[in-house]
Design a protein around this motif. Structure first.
Motif: not given
Length: 78
Positions: A10-32
């Motif tokens: 763990p470290g300090k995460y900026d808004s760019e990290f959180h946005a990318l992390d959320n988009s990766i989760r959304e991509v995964a959830e949308s996939m067959d």
């Protein structure tokens, strides 16, 4: 069922990290083939594990080649 684990410190995460992390989760959830995700932190707080579950290897390969996942890999050391 297959799982893919991402283990990191763990470290300090900026808004760019959180946005990318959320988009990766959304991509995964949308996939067959996506089944789910779970995360945990070690008792001493030095490691975080995020585990994604997939129905088959083809789904994992498709996810691994997605542009958002490739972007995250490029930015991992940041």
């Amino acid at each position: 069922m297959y799982s893919v684990e991402f283990i990191f410190e763990p470290g300090k995460y900026d808004s760019e990290f959180h946005a990318l992390d959320n988009s990766i989760r959304e991509v995964a959830e949308s996939m067959d083939g996506y089944i789910g995700k779970e995360s945990w932190q070690s008792a001493d707080g030095t490691k975080i594990n995020s585990t994604y579950y997939w129905e088959n290897e083809e789904a994992i390969k498709e996810f691994s080649l997605h542009p958002k996942h490739l972007e995250a890999k490029r930015k991992y050391s940041k």
